[in-house]
Write an enzyme that holds these catalytic residues in place. Structure first.
Site, short mmCIF file in Angstrom:
data_model
loop_
_atom_site.label_atom_id
_atom_site.label_comp_id
_atom_site.label_asym_id
_atom_site.label_seq_id
_atom_site.Cartn_x
_atom_site.Cartn_y
_atom_site.Cartn_z
CG LEU A 1 -2.11 -0.96 1.19
CD1 LEU A 1 -2.95 -0.85 2.46
CD2 LEU A 1 -3.01 -0.71 -0.03
CB CYS B 1 7.34 -10.35 -11.75
SG CYS B 1 8.75 -11.46 -11.67
#
Ligand SMILES: NC(=O)c1ccc[n+]([C@@H]2O[C@H](COP(=O)([O-])OP(=O)(O)OC[C@H]3O[C@@H](n4cnc5c(N)ncnc54)[C@H](O)[C@@H]3O)[C@@H](O)[C@H]2O)c1
Length: 442
Positions: free
Chosen positions: A257, A267
């Site tokens: 967050l 990725c």
């Protein structure tokens, strides 16, 4: 136990070294002869904290070696791992499986006795069955479940903390169709099992999809807080506190967050794209995942505009100092880093960009033409109209702001990672622009 790792990149090298630390005999294979020659000479091709010592220790103990030839290494191996790259295929965003299938063919030719072929690369659901077919086609005499088994064991390590992640993972996911494959992988991961690491034993398809679902979810979480940050800027709220306020809810969790310039790396971007592509092929479009990709791409361009805006609307003929280029700290990996979009956009707007990164500059030289690379934050700050914190390396967390202020043409910090507190930077005489921090963000 004896294993072979095909592909000695970030994942192959870290996994190989960690398995050897468990006491397994490991040979890491790579088709890149220079890489293998460097490793054999004790030089690591990547930067990853703790890896050099781990590799040296296990090479010295005779449990870890490097080679280019697969067949001799596979002669007595219980398992062979495929850890080659699966980049985005140009044009359609599908995972490019050509390296995986080429490795599978090479493995087929080298199988001497029953071997478990384990896909560690991130591969679309169904690839395990494809690998099985590729092996059977390359060696028609070999039967799956008799001469070889194909299993899925996706890797969840993070660059920058890869060894810790491998040694103390939240879970290990194993997808296998045979008792033999389950037994071999169970034996390999026994040290983690003894530490009570949850082992998710499932089908190959479920294991393959679990990896993509995990990455897409994390990418969505980052994108969510980034959009909330944009709203915070408009309404005078502070995203750091919003993140804390929601992260303390255990259903949400505090991790991932952190608002920033958009996710990058080798990725998340390619995996979110590939998952969306797979879903479309099965007529189950994942609208949420597709939106995450679109929002994240737009964000990188918006960050360049944010820097230009902070500089008064124009950066023509102005010097901008960029701290950090890698997609995150503690790696030298620049794959899909936001810096690769933001820096060229600043150059296109007329800025002269100077940059410093503790580990990424070698790779950056080829990827960011026209950038002047310096030797420290202070080296690149001289005469600059803005200091942009692009990557939150620890080295940038305690900068000497008074020294920087004296060097810069204009004391402005654009903190794309919210490393600093707006009040402390302002107290040092800087203008401060962060992400999602109400008035201080401006
Ligand atoms: N980098 C990460 O943090 C990470 C984390 C989890 C999963 N993954 C996945 O793991 C896989 C590998 O990623 P990476 O970052 O280690 O890639 P990488 O590009 O760093 O390494 C791949 C290596 O494979 C070698 N190679 C390719 N074909 C070969 C062959 N036929 N025989 C021998 N060597 C061969 C290449 O030379 C290269 O050194 C990808 O599918 C990736 O999505 C990566």
């Amino acid at each position: 136990m004896r294993i072979v790792m095909v592909g000695t990149g970030y994942v192959g090298l870290v996994s190989g070294a960690c398995f050897s630390e468990f006491g397994v005999d490991v040979t890491c294979i790579d088709s890149d002869r220079d890489k293998i020659a460097a490793l054999a000479a004790g030089r690591l091709p990547i930067y990853e904290p703790g890896l050099e010592a781990l590799v040296a220790r296990n090479v010295a103990a005779g449990r870890l070696r490097f080679a280019t030839e697969l067949a001799p290494a596979m002669a007595a191996a219980d398992a062979v791992f495929i850890a080659v790259g699966t980049p985005s295929r140009r044009g359609d965003g599908h995972a490019d499986l050509s390296y995986v299938f080429a490795a599978a063919e090479q493995i087929a030719r080298a199988i001497a006795a029953r071997t478990v072929v384990v896909t560690k690369s991130t591969v679309p659901v169904g690839t395990g069955s494809e690998v099985e077919r590729v092996i059977a086609a390359a060696r028609p005499g070999l039967a799956p479940g008799v001469d070889f088994d194909v299993a899925s064991n996706p890797e969840f390590l993070r660059e920058g903390s890869a060894i810790e992640d491998f040694m103390h993972p939240d879970r290990v996911v194993v997808g296998a169709a045979s008792d033999h494959a389950r037994a071999v992988l169970g034996a390999l991961y026994r040290p983690l099992f003894l530490r009570e690491t949850p082992i998710v034993l499932t089908s190959r398809e479920t294991a393959e999809l679990t990896k993509y679902a995990a990455n897409a979810f994390l990418a969505a979480k980052i994108t969510f807080i980034n959009e909330i940050a944009d709203l915070c800027e408009k309404v005078g709220a502070d995203v750091q506190e919003v993140a804390k306020g929601i992260g303390l809810d255990r259903r949400i969790g505090a991790k991932f967050l952190h608002p920033g310039p958009g996710f990058g790396g080798s990725c998340f971007p390619k995996d979110a794209l590939a998952l969306a592509r797979t879903a479309r092929e099965h007529q189950v479009p994942l609208h949420l995942v597709e939106t995450v990709t679109a929002v994240n791409e737009a964000r990188k361009a918006a960050m360049a505009a944010k820097v230009i805006d902070a500089c008064g609307g124009s950066v023509a003929a102005k010097a901008i100092a960029v701290l950090g280029l890698t997609f995150k700290p503690n790696t030298d990996d620049l794959r899909d880093s936001p810096s690769l979009v933001i820096v060229p956009a600043l150059q296109k707007a007329g800025a002269t960009v100077r940059a410093y990164d503790p580990a990424g500059m070698d790779a950056a030289r080829a990827l960011l033409p026209g950038v002047a690379f310096g030797s420290s934050a202070y080296d690149i700050a001289e005469g600059a109209v803005a200091l942009v914190i692009m990557t939150e390396w620890n080295q940038f967390r305690a900068l000497d702001l008074a020294r920087l202020r004296a060097l810069m043409a204009r004391p402005l910090m654009v903190d794309l990672r919210n490393v600093y507190r707006p009040d402390e930077v302002a107290a040092a005489g800087f203008d401060y622009v962060g992400i999602g921090r109400g008035r201080a963000a401006r």
